[in-house]
Design an enzyme around this catalytic site. Structure first.
Site, PDB file in Angstrom:
ATOM      1  N   HIS A 141      27.931  49.929   7.558  1.00  0.00           N
ATOM      2  CA  HIS A 141      26.490  49.678   7.392  1.00  0.00           C
ATOM      3  C   HIS A 141      26.185  48.334   8.063  1.00  0.00           C
ATOM      4  CE1 HIS A 141      22.820  48.536   5.173  1.00  0.00           C
ATOM      5  NE2 HIS A 141      22.676  49.816   4.898  1.00  0.00           N
ATOM      6  N   ASP A 160      33.221  47.196   0.764  1.00  0.00           N
ATOM      7  CA  ASP A 160      31.805  47.467   0.551  1.00  0.00           C
ATOM      8  C   ASP A 160      31.716  48.705  -0.347  1.00  0.00           C
ATOM      9  OD1 ASP A 160      29.254  48.486   0.650  1.00  0.00           O
ATOM     10  OD2 ASP A 160      28.991  48.261   2.815  1.00  0.00           O
ATOM     11  N   GLN A 171      28.367  52.573  -1.840  1.00  0.00           N
ATOM     12  CA  GLN A 171      28.266  54.019  -2.062  1.00  0.00           C
ATOM     13  C   GLN A 171      29.363  54.565  -2.957  1.00  0.00           C
ATOM     14  OE1 GLN A 171      25.732  55.840  -1.134  1.00  0.00           O
ATOM     15  NE2 GLN A 171      24.739  54.369   0.211  1.00  0.00           N
ATOM     16  N   LYS A 205      22.049  51.881  -6.644  1.00  0.00           N
ATOM     17  CA  LYS A 205      22.708  53.103  -6.154  1.00  0.00           C
ATOM     18  C   LYS A 205      23.478  53.795  -7.271  1.00  0.00           C
ATOM     19  CE  LYS A 205      22.972  51.454  -1.395  1.00  0.00           C
ATOM     20  NZ  LYS A 205      21.807  52.111  -0.794  1.00  0.00           N
ATOM     21  N   CYS A 233      21.019  52.801   8.990  1.00  0.00           N
ATOM     22  CA  CYS A 233      21.545  51.427   9.134  1.00  0.00           C
ATOM     23  C   CYS A 233      23.006  51.451   9.589  1.00  0.00           C
ATOM     24  CB  CYS A 233      21.404  50.612   7.843  1.00  0.00           C
ATOM     25  SG  CYS A 233      19.721  50.449   7.293  1.00  0.00           S
TER      26      CYS A 233
HETATM   27  N1  C6P Z   1      22.423  51.911   2.166  1.00  0.00           N
HETATM   28  C1  C6P Z   1      21.230  53.966   2.627  1.00  0.00           C
HETATM   29  O1  C6P Z   1      20.217  54.658   2.648  1.00  0.00           O
HETATM   30  P1  C6P Z   1      21.681  46.985  -0.372  1.00  0.00           P
HETATM   31  O2  C6P Z   1      20.496  47.300   0.481  1.00  0.00           O
HETATM   32  O3  C6P Z   1      22.099  45.540  -0.267  1.00  0.00           O
HETATM   33  O4  C6P Z   1      21.542  47.471  -1.779  1.00  0.00           O
HETATM   34  O5  C6P Z   1      22.888  47.865   0.222  1.00  0.00           O
HETATM   35  C2  C6P Z   1      23.236  47.763   1.581  1.00  0.00           C
HETATM   36  C3  C6P Z   1      24.298  48.761   1.896  1.00  0.00           C
HETATM   37  C4  C6P Z   1      25.561  48.302   2.235  1.00  0.00           C
HETATM   38  N2  C6P Z   1      26.565  49.147   2.460  1.00  0.00           N
HETATM   39  C5  C6P Z   1      26.398  50.478   2.386  1.00  0.00           C
HETATM   40  C6  C6P Z   1      27.559  51.381   2.621  1.00  0.00           C
HETATM   41  C7  C6P Z   1      25.144  51.010   2.074  1.00  0.00           C
HETATM   42  O6  C6P Z   1      24.978  52.319   1.982  1.00  0.00           O
HETATM   43  C8  C6P Z   1      24.056  50.130   1.844  1.00  0.00           C
HETATM   44  C9  C6P Z   1      22.682  50.664   1.610  1.00  0.00           C
HETATM   45  C10 C6P Z   1      21.171  52.609   1.981  1.00  0.00           C
HETATM   46  O7  C6P Z   1      22.289  54.365   3.087  1.00  0.00           O
HETATM   47  C11 C6P Z   1      19.981  51.837   2.450  1.00  0.00           C
HETATM   48  S1  C6P Z   1      20.093  51.406   4.149  1.00  0.00           S
END
Ligand code: C6P
Length: 414
Positions: free
Chosen positions: A131, A208, A211, A234, A372
């Site tokens: 991401h 990370d 997910q 999430k 992203c």
């Molecule tokens: N992915 C998706 O629709 P935040 O925004 O900080 O809570 O998470 C960022 C992030 C980082 N790593 C991974 C693997 C992610 O999936 C995400 C967030 C969302 O896939 C929004 S772009």
């Protein structure tokens, strides 16, 4: 609140759905089918109730006042830290830093640990499927420090090329930062193997977990990662709250990231001493309400049981994958063996955005675009995908509705 978790080993999805008021709404005159759970899950009533209870019952700033409301708020806030510690099996509560979420957690490591430990010529390894949150902070750090960013490629199934990873590792590798579960494909990465190899090379590992936290059992001690980042929104919790797990010794050695109130022991114009962990990294008034509600999200998951959730989601994924494979011209991006909860696809001669609009007209929320993960899209030479991502409250019937609408949409667009 007690949930009816299982009926003869099957989830009582109907009872679970009743806890999510938003699932009763209609979109464009059709019952909502919410398949954008990888972006953010919906919230159960129990999580929303905690927010209302806090603001209507004991709203106060924490760690400061000695009055009753402040003590109640502080106790509830710290109970959430204990809940997170247990949820991911951290060795101590001091290892749990509350942040806005995964993005801030990764930035904390990049700015604090990174600027202290990365020197010119050092190498950081990430992968093609990261991401942007796990790319850009390292790019900025590497530019600033004159360090080198190395990328593990993926194969056509969306799996990491592990042999290439082993070859990238060297004495120059200072950090490996890898996504546990790909948001764009649902592929589960072999983090245990990655951590073991990285440690042998003397590198620190950040996982990370944006997910993975909602689907997989997370045990940071068994995994032996050095840092683990996650976002509560999430896993049925509120937005704007998440955390960073870090091994105590590492966190203790790191300088503060943000500074100001709350993170100090003593301030004078001769100098400042910092608070002990975890407060050294929690400057300013935190997101109190959402942190307290985060515990309710963990309680919600624990009451159902992650294994039950996973079994249900695996059934949904298998059902969706089988149905989608029958559609002519449709290609699944990321058809790896080890996947969870996400199906991402493209259709010949049809733009993902157009499919997303037509599905929305049918009341179905999916995400379309690059998710992203632009470098991953570039790897597959596609502008983006349609992504359906599942949660505990989704049903096979909803998948059937999506597949029927998708067939109609493709017909209309071709
Ligand atoms: N992915 C998706 O629709 P935040 O925004 O900080 O809570 O998470 C960022 C992030 C980082 N790593 C991974 C693997 C992610 O999936 C995400 C967030 C969302 O896939 C929004 S772009």
């Amino acid at each position: 609140m007690i949930y009816s978790a299982t009926i003869q080993n099957k989830l009582d999805v109907f009872a679970i759905r009743k806890q999510f008021p938003v699932l009763n709404r209609e979109v464009k005159g059709k019952p909502l089918v919410y398949f954008d759970n990888a972006a953010t899950t919906q919230k159960p009533q129990s999580v929303m109730d905690v927010l209302v209870d806090y603001y209507s019952g004991y709203n106060a700033n924490i760690h400061r006042g000695i009055h009753t409301l402040a003590e109640e708020a502080t106790a509830a806030f710290e109970l959430s830290r204990d809940a997170v510690q247990k949820f991911i099996n951290a060795a101590s509560r001091e290892e749990i830093i509350f942040t806005k979420g995964t993005t801030e957690s990764i930035n904390l490591v990049a700015y604090s640990w990174g600027r202290q430990n990365i020197k010119a010529g050092d190498e950081i390894i990430i992968s093609t499927m990261e991401h942007h949150s796990n790319i850009v902070p390292w790019q900025i750090l590497c530019q600033e420090m004159d360090a080198v960013l190395k990328i593990i490629p993926v194969n056509d199934h969306g799996e990491l090329l592990m042999e290439e990873f082993e070859q990238l590792l060297s004495a120059k590798t200072k950090l490996v930062s890898i996504v546990h579960v790909s948001n764009a494909m649902g592929v589960v990465n072999p983090v245990d193997k990655i951590i073991e190899s990285a440690h042998k090379a003397g590198a620190v590992v950040l996982i990370d977990g944006a997910q993975s936290t909602v689907h997989l059992d997370i045990d940071v001690q068994e995994m032996d990662c050095d840092f683990f980042a996650f976002s509560a929104h999430k896993f049925y919790g509120p937005t704007g709250i998440g955390g960073l797990y870090g091994k105590k010794q590492l966190l203790e050695s790191m300088p503060p990231f943000l500074s100001g109130g709350e993170m100090i022991k003593e301030v004078s114009f001769d100098g400042t001493t910092y608070a002990d962990l975890p407060y050294k990294f929690e400057a300013g008034t935190p997101n109190i309400a959402d942190t307290i509600a985060l515990k309710a999200a963990i309680d919600f998951i624990n009451q159902i049981g992650k294994e039950n959730i996973r079994r249900h989601e695996n059934e949904l994924l298998a059902h969706a994958t089988a149905q989608l494979r029958e559609i002519e011209g449709l290609k699944i991006i990321g058809d790896a063996q080890n996947k969870i909860s996400v199906v991402s696809f493209v259709v010949d001669k049809v733009h993902p955005q157009d499919l997303g609009i037509l599905l929305d007209n049918a009341g179905i929320a999916v995400r379309t675009g690059h998710h992203c993960t632009q470098p991953l899209m570039q790897r597959f030479r596609i502008p983006g995908t349609v992504r359906a991502s599942f949660a505990v409250y989704n049903t096979k019937e909803e998948i059937d509705v999506m597949v029927t609408s998708l067939r109609k949409a493709i017909k209309m667009l071709l």
